[in-house]
Design a protein around this motif. Structure first.
Motif, PDB file in Angstrom:
ATOM      1  N   GLU A  98      -6.857  -0.703   4.816  1.00  0.00           N
ATOM      2  CA  GLU A  98      -5.722   0.122   4.061  1.00  0.00           C
ATOM      3  C   GLU A  98      -4.363  -0.632   4.416  1.00  0.00           C
ATOM      4  O   GLU A  98      -3.877  -0.917   5.658  1.00  0.00           O
ATOM      5  CB  GLU A  98      -5.622   1.371   4.874  1.00  0.00           C
ATOM      6  CG  GLU A  98      -4.513   2.196   4.428  1.00  0.00           C
ATOM      7  CD  GLU A  98      -4.425   3.392   5.099  1.00  0.00           C
ATOM      8  OE1 GLU A  98      -3.845   4.317   4.581  1.00  0.00           O
ATOM      9  OE2 GLU A  98      -4.554   3.385   6.535  1.00  0.00           O
ATOM     10  N   PHE A  99      -3.893  -1.238   3.317  1.00  0.00           N
ATOM     11  CA  PHE A  99      -2.507  -2.103   3.252  1.00  0.00           C
ATOM     12  C   PHE A  99      -2.403  -2.999   4.448  1.00  0.00           C
ATOM     13  O   PHE A  99      -1.490  -3.364   5.004  1.00  0.00           O
ATOM     14  CB  PHE A  99      -1.379  -1.112   3.722  1.00  0.00           C
ATOM     15  CG  PHE A  99      -0.985  -0.229   2.545  1.00  0.00           C
ATOM     16  CD1 PHE A  99      -0.688  -0.437   1.281  1.00  0.00           C
ATOM     17  CD2 PHE A  99      -1.158   1.139   2.726  1.00  0.00           C
ATOM     18  CE1 PHE A  99      -0.490   0.615   0.136  1.00  0.00           C
ATOM     19  CE2 PHE A  99      -1.046   2.148   1.780  1.00  0.00           C
ATOM     20  CZ  PHE A  99      -0.536   1.881   0.523  1.00  0.00           C
ATOM     21  N   ALA A 100      -3.640  -3.778   4.439  1.00  0.00           N
ATOM     22  CA  ALA A 100      -3.782  -4.992   5.452  1.00  0.00           C
ATOM     23  C   ALA A 100      -3.481  -4.510   6.929  1.00  0.00           C
ATOM     24  O   ALA A 100      -3.073  -5.427   7.651  1.00  0.00           O
ATOM     25  CB  ALA A 100      -3.135  -6.285   5.049  1.00  0.00           C
ATOM     26  N   PHE A 101      -3.690  -3.482   7.289  1.00  0.00           N
ATOM     27  CA  PHE A 101      -3.495  -2.871   8.499  1.00  0.00           C
ATOM     28  C   PHE A 101      -4.784  -2.673   9.581  1.00  0.00           C
ATOM     29  O   PHE A 101      -5.570  -3.448   9.258  1.00  0.00           O
ATOM     30  CB  PHE A 101      -2.651  -1.841   8.448  1.00  0.00           C
ATOM     31  CG  PHE A 101      -1.844  -1.449  10.155  1.00  0.00           C
ATOM     32  CD1 PHE A 101      -1.399  -2.295  10.808  1.00  0.00           C
ATOM     33  CD2 PHE A 101      -2.070  -0.075  10.502  1.00  0.00           C
ATOM     34  CE1 PHE A 101      -0.673  -1.785  11.936  1.00  0.00           C
ATOM     35  CE2 PHE A 101      -1.545   0.333  11.782  1.00  0.00           C
ATOM     36  CZ  PHE A 101      -0.812  -0.582  12.482  1.00  0.00           C
ATOM     37  N   PHE A 102      -5.006  -1.598   9.956  1.00  0.00           N
ATOM     38  CA  PHE A 102      -6.184  -1.288  10.844  1.00  0.00           C
ATOM     39  C   PHE A 102      -7.290  -0.535  10.218  1.00  0.00           C
ATOM     40  O   PHE A 102      -8.387  -0.745  10.717  1.00  0.00           O
ATOM     41  CB  PHE A 102      -5.648  -0.702  11.988  1.00  0.00           C
ATOM     42  CG  PHE A 102      -5.084  -1.501  13.036  1.00  0.00           C
ATOM     43  CD1 PHE A 102      -5.187  -2.934  13.107  1.00  0.00           C
ATOM     44  CD2 PHE A 102      -4.210  -1.031  14.074  1.00  0.00           C
ATOM     45  CE1 PHE A 102      -4.536  -3.801  13.832  1.00  0.00           C
ATOM     46  CE2 PHE A 102      -3.425  -1.865  15.049  1.00  0.00           C
ATOM     47  CZ  PHE A 102      -3.567  -3.164  15.087  1.00  0.00           C
ATOM     48  N   GLN A 103      -7.082   0.414   9.346  1.00  0.00           N
ATOM     49  CA  GLN A 103      -8.343   1.298   8.784  1.00  0.00           C
ATOM     50  C   GLN A 103      -9.146   0.417   8.326  1.00  0.00           C
ATOM     51  O   GLN A 103      -8.949  -0.113   7.171  1.00  0.00           O
ATOM     52  CB  GLN A 103      -7.740   2.305   7.760  1.00  0.00           C
ATOM     53  CG  GLN A 103      -8.778   3.342   7.559  1.00  0.00           C
ATOM     54  CD  GLN A 103      -9.015   4.428   8.652  1.00  0.00           C
ATOM     55  OE1 GLN A 103      -8.326   4.544   9.602  1.00  0.00           O
ATOM     56  NE2 GLN A 103     -10.320   4.990   8.626  1.00  0.00           N
ATOM     57  N   PRO A 104     -10.621   0.178   8.657  1.00  0.00           N
ATOM     58  CA  PRO A 104     -11.647  -0.493   8.094  1.00  0.00           C
ATOM     59  C   PRO A 104     -11.960  -0.116   6.935  1.00  0.00           C
ATOM     60  O   PRO A 104     -11.976   1.091   6.487  1.00  0.00           O
ATOM     61  CB  PRO A 104     -12.589  -0.593   9.276  1.00  0.00           C
ATOM     62  CG  PRO A 104     -11.886  -0.027  10.282  1.00  0.00           C
ATOM     63  CD  PRO A 104     -10.839   0.896   9.804  1.00  0.00           C
ATOM     64  N   GLY A 105     -12.362  -0.988   5.984  1.00  0.00           N
ATOM     65  CA  GLY A 105     -13.207  -0.915   4.654  1.00  0.00           C
ATOM     66  C   GLY A 105     -14.607  -0.851   5.149  1.00  0.00           C
ATOM     67  O   GLY A 105     -15.092  -0.904   6.128  1.00  0.00           O
ATOM     68  N   PRO A 106     -15.509  -1.181   4.216  1.00  0.00           N
ATOM     69  CA  PRO A 106     -17.013  -0.812   4.168  1.00  0.00           C
ATOM     70  C   PRO A 106     -17.746  -2.148   4.472  1.00  0.00           C
ATOM     71  O   PRO A 106     -18.909  -2.376   4.802  1.00  0.00           O
ATOM     72  CB  PRO A 106     -17.239  -0.308   3.034  1.00  0.00           C
ATOM     73  CG  PRO A 106     -16.547  -0.933   2.222  1.00  0.00           C
ATOM     74  CD  PRO A 106     -15.093  -0.938   2.693  1.00  0.00           C
ATOM     75  N   THR A 107     -16.971  -3.234   4.697  1.00  0.00           N
ATOM     76  CA  THR A 107     -17.588  -4.540   4.910  1.00  0.00           C
ATOM     77  C   THR A 107     -17.939  -4.682   6.138  1.00  0.00           C
ATOM     78  O   THR A 107     -17.694  -4.421   7.250  1.00  0.00           O
ATOM     79  CB  THR A 107     -16.653  -5.744   4.680  1.00  0.00           C
ATOM     80  OG1 THR A 107     -15.949  -5.479   3.391  1.00  0.00           O
ATOM     81  CG2 THR A 107     -17.210  -6.994   4.540  1.00  0.00           C
ATOM     82  N   ARG A 108     -19.433  -5.357   6.160  1.00  0.00           N
ATOM     83  CA  ARG A 108     -20.165  -5.735   7.585  1.00  0.00           C
ATOM     84  C   ARG A 108     -20.265  -7.272   7.428  1.00  0.00           C
ATOM     85  O   ARG A 108     -20.008  -7.982   6.700  1.00  0.00           O
ATOM     86  CB  ARG A 108     -21.486  -4.889   7.217  1.00  0.00           C
ATOM     87  CG  ARG A 108     -21.343  -3.542   7.044  1.00  0.00           C
ATOM     88  CD  ARG A 108     -22.604  -3.114   6.557  1.00  0.00           C
ATOM     89  NE  ARG A 108     -23.761  -2.902   7.534  1.00  0.00           N
ATOM     90  CZ  ARG A 108     -24.974  -2.370   7.168  1.00  0.00           C
ATOM     91  NH1 ARG A 108     -25.243  -2.227   6.081  1.00  0.00           N
ATOM     92  NH2 ARG A 108     -25.698  -2.323   8.378  1.00  0.00           N
TER      93      ARG A 108
END
Length: 417
Positions: A113-123
């Motif tokens: 999220e906005f290149a901060f900390f909240q991860p996306g789904p990528t593994r």
């Protein structure tokens, strides 16, 4: 993984066709993307058509573009539901330059999220139970999985070097300003730096140099043993036992191969600079995301909202003092780099952490981003579990090519270990 240099040579010589390359990529995506989830969206057919028409040094090469970098022909979400339908009018400058050089944009890659900390789904393609790192999660994972040979990312703390380390590839953050930031969604205008991912150091030097308009290409050149400054202890970061042991093995191997390795203690100002990084980042992020905070605060994650609230509490005087600390540290850094070609540190405290709830720690990267220095993840090491361990080479400001040459030399030592 796909080597950008190898593909460029084969496409130019005619020993590889565009259709054959994109057939291979299409197959790799079909086989692994459902589990890796590197893309926000991709279009192999569109990229294939663009590659067939392309001319230039990157002609035909597919490119992954982090989804905080504007693309005029597709939605750019910045990793946030607030921008789920945002369609920029034009490409970011770096994307336009990539297309001009012949690259074909294959898709937008997942960012936190906005290149901060909240991860996306990528593994992590190297082990799906582990994080690929962040915030340039999809770009690093996509190169590692063989979806594309080059990808764009950004680094505010450690978002190029760290995911490259976790995914076992090269990631290069050039000197601040060497790649144009216009058209990138700001998190911190004093820190945000574009970077490039590729399979190996020579590949990333090839791609980054073309985009920067500089002679950074190092393939075919015999790298000589560099003067290495081994940074220890670091006042703000601690490596795990696997990483400490790996760094010692690298030191011994480098010395046996003729490198000068000097143990370096950072000046005290670096501890203050490490703290200044967060002050600068949080103060600027609060202002960079003012519109989103005012319009849709309920669509911002709790972890980002907390950071923005902390940034709002930072006074202008505290921010100015942090910038003065950074300037003092940069002067000390310049003095330090007169005695060595590169500093060597871990790229991360260890291998990629288990699970997807966190993208790992950037403690080994932040201060070098604040310095504006070129920083490179050198791949080649793995731990006993088979997970990559990255070594970071940091060069003097403006010494990008020297940093890449030293990194290539180190890469050869690592791959022989």
């Amino acid at each position: 993984m796909l080597s950008a240099l190898d593909l460029a040579r084969r496409l130019e010589s005619g020993t590889l066709t565009v259709d054959a390359l994109y057939d291979e990529i299409d197959g790799a995506i079909a086989a692994r993307e459902p589990e890796v989830r590197a893309f926000v969206q991709h279009d192999v057919a569109n990229a294939r058509a663009a590659a067939g028409r392309a001319r230039g040094p990157l002609a035909g090469l597919p490119l992954g573009v982090k989804d905080n970098i504007d693309t005029g022909d597709r939605i750019t979400t910045y990793g946030s539901p607030i921008h789920a339908e945002t369609r920029p009018a034009v490409d970011a400058a770096v994307v336009a330059l990539a297309r001009r050089a012949g690259a074909a944009v294959l898709g937008k890659t997942v960012t936190t999220e906005f290149a901060f900390f909240q991860p996306g789904p990528t593994r992590n393609p190297r082990n799906l139970d582990h994080t690929p790192g962040g915030s340039s999660s999809g770009s690093a994972a996509g190169v590692s999985a063989g979806f594309f040979p080059l990808a764009l990312g950004t680094q505010t703390g450690g978002s190029v070097v760290r995911p490259a380390a976790f995914c076992g590839i090269a990631g290069f953050k050039p000197t601040f300003g060497r790649l144009p930031i216009a058209g990138v969604k700001y998190f911190s205008w004093s820190l945000d730096t574009l970077g490039v991912f590729a399979a190996g150091v020579a590949d990333v030097a090839f791609g980054a140099g073309i985009l920067a308009g500089r002679d950074w290409r190092i393939d075919g050149e015999v790298a000589t043993p560099p003067r290495i400054g081994l940074v220890e202890p670091q006042p703000f970061a601690e490596a795990d036992p696997d990483m400490e042991a790996a760094q010692e093995r690298v030191r011994q191997s480098a010395e046996r191969a003729g490198a000068s390795v000097t143990r370096i203690a950072l000046p005290p100002i670096f501890r203050e600079a490490f703290a200044a990084h967060q002050t600068i980042q949080d103060y600027e992020a609060t202002r960079a995301l003012a519109a989103e905070t005012d319009l849709a605060p309920d669509r911002i994650s709790p972890v980002l909202r907390e950071t923005l609230e902390a940034g709002a509490a930072i006074s202008g005087e505290a921010y100015d003092a942090a910038q003065e600390t950074a300037a003092s540290a940069r002067r000390a850094f310049a003095d330090l780099m007169t005695t060595v070609d590169v500093l060597m540190t871990p790229s991360a405290p260890g291998a990629a952490p288990l699970g997807l709830a966190s993208t790992g720690s950037s403690v080994f990267n932040r201060v070098w981003t604040l310095m504006g220095a070129p920083a490179l993840n050198v791949p080649g090491l793995v731990n006993d579990a088979g997970l990559p361990l990255g070594m970071q080479a940091v060069g003097a400001i403006g010494a990008d090519r020297k940093t890449l040459l030293a990194g290539r030399w180190l890469e050869e030592r690592l791959r022989d270990m």
